[in-house]
Design a protein around this motif. Structure first.
Motif, PDB file in Angstrom:
ATOM      1  N   MET A 101       0.826  -1.203   0.000  1.00 10.26           N
ATOM      2  CA  MET A 101       0.000   0.000   0.000  1.00 10.26           C
ATOM      3  C   MET A 101       0.863   1.256   0.000  1.00 10.26           C
ATOM      4  N   ARG A 102       1.962   1.218   0.752  1.00 10.09           N
ATOM      5  CA  ARG A 102       2.859   2.369   0.749  1.00 10.09           C
ATOM      6  C   ARG A 102       3.477   2.578  -0.629  1.00 10.09           C
ATOM      7  N   ALA A 103       3.886   1.471  -1.258  1.00 12.83           N
ATOM      8  CA  ALA A 103       4.509   1.579  -2.581  1.00 12.83           C
ATOM      9  C   ALA A 103       3.515   2.062  -3.626  1.00 12.83           C
ATOM     10  N   LEU A 104       2.282   1.589  -3.542  1.00 14.29           N
ATOM     11  CA  LEU A 104       1.274   1.966  -4.523  1.00 14.29           C
ATOM     12  C   LEU A 104       0.822   3.408  -4.358  1.00 14.29           C
ATOM     13  N   SER A 105       0.919   3.931  -3.143  1.00 16.85           N
ATOM     14  CA  SER A 105       0.487   5.310  -2.912  1.00 16.85           C
ATOM     15  C   SER A 105       1.630   6.309  -3.091  1.00 16.85           C
ATOM     16  N   ASP A 106       2.855   5.794  -3.258  1.00 17.79           N
ATOM     17  CA  ASP A 106       4.019   6.660  -3.422  1.00 17.79           C
ATOM     18  C   ASP A 106       4.228   6.948  -4.905  1.00 17.79           C
ATOM     19  N   GLU A 107       4.095   8.213  -5.288  1.00 17.74           N
ATOM     20  CA  GLU A 107       4.231   8.579  -6.691  1.00 17.74           C
ATOM     21  C   GLU A 107       5.636   8.307  -7.231  1.00 17.74           C
ATOM     22  N   LYS A 108       6.622   8.167  -6.326  1.00 19.05           N
ATOM     23  CA  LYS A 108       7.996   7.923  -6.757  1.00 19.05           C
ATOM     24  C   LYS A 108       8.266   6.441  -7.034  1.00 19.05           C
ATOM     25  N   SER A 109       7.345   5.570  -6.617  1.00 17.00           N
ATOM     26  CA  SER A 109       7.550   4.134  -6.826  1.00 17.00           C
ATOM     27  C   SER A 109       7.452   3.804  -8.317  1.00 17.00           C
ATOM     28  N   ASP A 110       8.400   3.011  -8.809  1.00 14.23           N
ATOM     29  CA  ASP A 110       8.308   2.547 -10.193  1.00 14.23           C
ATOM     30  C   ASP A 110       7.921   1.072 -10.202  1.00 14.23           C
ATOM     31  N   ARG A 111       7.701   0.562 -11.386  1.00 16.00           N
ATOM     32  CA  ARG A 111       7.194  -0.803 -11.475  1.00 16.00           C
ATOM     33  C   ARG A 111       8.219  -1.831 -11.018  1.00 16.00           C
ATOM     34  N   HIS A 112       9.511  -1.510 -11.135  1.00 18.98           N
ATOM     35  CA  HIS A 112      10.542  -2.457 -10.705  1.00 18.98           C
ATOM     36  C   HIS A 112      10.537  -2.604  -9.185  1.00 18.98           C
ATOM     37  N   HIS A 113      10.342  -1.492  -8.474  1.00 15.72           N
ATOM     38  CA  HIS A 113      10.260  -1.545  -7.011  1.00 15.72           C
ATOM     39  C   HIS A 113       9.043  -2.360  -6.581  1.00 15.72           C
ATOM     40  N   LEU A 114       7.920  -2.134  -7.252  1.00 16.00           N
ATOM     41  CA  LEU A 114       6.695  -2.860  -6.931  1.00 16.00           C
ATOM     42  C   LEU A 114       6.859  -4.346  -7.235  1.00 16.00           C
ATOM     43  N   THR A 115       7.466  -4.653  -8.364  1.00 19.00           N
ATOM     44  CA  THR A 115       7.692  -6.049  -8.742  1.00 19.00           C
ATOM     45  C   THR A 115       8.555  -6.760  -7.704  1.00 19.00           C
ATOM     46  N   LYS A 116       9.577  -6.074  -7.207  1.00 23.90           N
ATOM     47  CA  LYS A 116      10.468  -6.676  -6.208  1.00 23.90           C
ATOM     48  C   LYS A 116       9.720  -7.034  -4.936  1.00 23.90           C
ATOM     49  N   ILE A 117       8.821  -6.139  -4.493  1.00 24.31           N
ATOM     50  CA  ILE A 117       8.034  -6.410  -3.281  1.00 24.31           C
ATOM     51  C   ILE A 117       7.167  -7.648  -3.483  1.00 24.31           C
ATOM     52  N   ILE A 118       6.511  -7.717  -4.622  1.00 27.25           N
ATOM     53  CA  ILE A 118       5.606  -8.845  -4.887  1.00 27.25           C
ATOM     54  C   ILE A 118       6.382 -10.155  -4.976  1.00 27.25           C
ATOM     55  N   LEU A 119       7.523 -10.139  -5.645  1.00 27.45           N
ATOM     56  CA  LEU A 119       8.297 -11.367  -5.829  1.00 27.45           C
ATOM     57  C   LEU A 119       8.864 -11.898  -4.519  1.00 27.45           C
ATOM     58  N   ASN A 120       8.961 -11.053  -3.515  1.00 24.80           N
ATOM     59  CA  ASN A 120       9.432 -11.518  -2.202  1.00 24.80           C
ATOM     60  C   ASN A 120       8.397 -12.370  -1.481  1.00 24.80           C
ATOM     61  N   ASP A 121       7.178 -12.421  -2.021  1.00 23.55           N
ATOM     62  CA  ASP A 121       6.106 -13.239  -1.442  1.00 23.55           C
ATOM     63  C   ASP A 121       5.664 -14.243  -2.505  1.00 23.55           C
ATOM     64  N   PRO A 122       6.225 -15.464  -2.518  1.00 22.64           N
ATOM     65  CA  PRO A 122       5.915 -16.433  -3.576  1.00 22.64           C
ATOM     66  C   PRO A 122       4.427 -16.758  -3.694  1.00 22.64           C
ATOM     67  N   ALA A 123       3.754 -16.867  -2.546  1.00 31.91           N
ATOM     68  CA  ALA A 123       2.317 -17.179  -2.596  1.00 31.91           C
ATOM     69  C   ALA A 123       1.550 -16.056  -3.275  1.00 31.91           C
ATOM     70  N   LEU A 124       1.887 -14.802  -2.927  1.00 34.31           N
ATOM     71  CA  LEU A 124       1.221 -13.665  -3.557  1.00 34.31           C
ATOM     72  C   LEU A 124       1.544 -13.618  -5.046  1.00 34.31           C
ATOM     73  N   THR A 125       2.786 -13.948  -5.408  1.00 35.75           N
ATOM     74  CA  THR A 125       3.173 -13.953  -6.818  1.00 35.75           C
ATOM     75  C   THR A 125       2.297 -14.910  -7.616  1.00 35.75           C
ATOM     76  N   ASP A 126       2.114 -16.125  -7.096  1.00 34.22           N
ATOM     77  CA  ASP A 126       1.275 -17.112  -7.799  1.00 34.22           C
ATOM     78  C   ASP A 126      -0.164 -16.626  -7.909  1.00 34.22           C
ATOM     79  N   GLN A 127      -0.694 -16.114  -6.806  1.00 36.91           N
ATOM     80  CA  GLN A 127      -2.075 -15.638  -6.823  1.00 36.91           C
ATOM     81  C   GLN A 127      -2.228 -14.462  -7.781  1.00 36.91           C
ATOM     82  N   LEU A 128      -1.260 -13.553  -7.773  1.00 38.61           N
ATOM     83  CA  LEU A 128      -1.356 -12.370  -8.628  1.00 38.61           C
ATOM     84  C   LEU A 128      -1.390 -12.769 -10.105  1.00 38.61           C
TER      85      LEU A 128
END
Length: 346
Positions: A101-128
């Motif tokens: 939520m912090r990354a998504l609300s931060d205008e400075k966040s890019d897609r690579h930063h967001l991707t890194k957060i998601i990939l750190n959670d394998p279960a979320l990655t599969d579900q996503l």
């Protein structure tokens, strides 16, 4: 969050008997559009809501009705658990949600930063990836094979909603065969209402992600309440399963209070609580929330697609706050994903 706790406690503190003090919360709470004196027969709204519960619980109308006071001892138990925030089945906050939520609300966040957060959670990655490739989200016929591709193709607004659905999907998955049909239908209904609210919010120039997440919360509250009832019923002499009339009473009474508890448990910002409250208790002569309109449109369309009794289109247009042409566009988008989903299930 003092405002939230004073609201929730106000629902349940009273010296009156339980039957008198328990508000009959409604799922569908339309208000007449501003500058419009037309009104829809409340019986039509009640009928649409009953049609929804008949479909979700796979039960005829007669089995949803109970005698006055019939289930008050069970409902009183449930009521106390909600008031004291002691629901055993309330889903806890997913670990990665605050960071996302912090990354998504931060205008400075890019897609690579967001991707890194998601990939750190394998279960979320599969579900996503599963959710991103579902008819509700995939932007074309090309499958989405990676998180980075999903973020790139869907954009920040789209990926917000995919993440929300991916986080909630496991919580709505059936635990056993008794839950299977209910969970599957609740998930489909929740996604349809969330998508409808999102599309209507976009038409009105509002924050689409807020209304998408808020549109999913009532569906998650239904799963939560049904499971909590099963816990209570197993402890009741002679009861092993909550009958449809009891489930119907619990869902219709406590759907909004439980949605608020979910938003609070997950530390969602105050704007989510505000939209839930506005949907439960729309102020007279004020512009109706896209969440109200989205739930009305989503409920009507998912029932219509399932060949269930629903609401005539003319009545829908009288109580929602978009034009007939805009409704046609929203409805087409919803029907496209419902049709694609039906083909996938087949």
């Amino acid at each position: 969050m003092p405002g939230f706790f004073s609201w929730i406690s106000g629902l349940f503190t009273s010296d009156e008997p339980v039957i008198a003090s328990t508000p009959e919360s409604r799922l569908l709470n339309p208000s007449a559009p501003v500058d419009d004196n037309s009104a829809t027969d409340p019986a039509l709204i009640d009928q649409l809501e009953e049609n929804l519960f008949c479909w979700l619980l796979d039960s005829p109308p007669a089995t949803l009705r109970s005698e006055p006071g019939q289930w008050e001892h069970v409902l009183g138990n449930l009521r106390g658990r909600i008031a004291n925030q002691e629901l055993d089945e309330l889903p806890r906050q997913p670990m990665t949600l605050p960071m996302l939520m912090r990354a998504l609300s931060d205008e400075k966040s890019d897609r690579h930063h967001l991707t890194k957060i998601i990939l750190n959670d394998p279960a979320l990655t599969d579900q996503l990836l599963q959710v991103a490739n579902s008819p509700y989200f995939r932007p074309g016929d090309q499958p989405i094979d990676s998180v980075d591709q999903a973020v790139f193709l869907l954009g920040l607004d789209g990926i917000r909603n995919v993440i929300s659905a991916a986080i909630m999907r496991p919580m709505m998955a059936a635990r056993n065969s008794r839950e299977a049909l209910f969970a599957q239908r609740v998930w489909r209904w929740g996604l349809t209402c969330a998508r409808s609210a999102e599309l209507i919010a976009r038409i009105q120039g509002q924050d689409t992600s807020v209304f998408f997440v808020a549109g999913l919360l009532p569906a998650l509250s239904y799963i939560t309440l049904r499971r909590e009832l099963q816990r209570i019923c197993r402890a009741e002499p002679g009861m092993t399963e909550a009958p449809p009339s009891l489930i119907h009473s619990a869902l219709s009474r406590y759907q909004w209070a439980t949605s608020q508890l979910l938003a609070n448990e997950w530390n969602l910002p105050p704007k989510y609580h505000a939209q839930l409250l506005a949907a439960e208790r729309p102020a007279p002569n004020q512009k109706q929330s896209p969440l109200n309109d989205g739930i009305i449109v989503g409920t009507r369309e998912v029932l219509r697609h399932a060949h269930q009794r629903n609401m005539p289109e003319g009545d829908v247009l009288r109580i929602i706050h978009i034009s007939g042409e805009q409704f046609t566009r929203v409805r087409k988008s919803i029907l496209d994903v419902l049709e694609a989903g039906a083909k996938t299930r087949a």
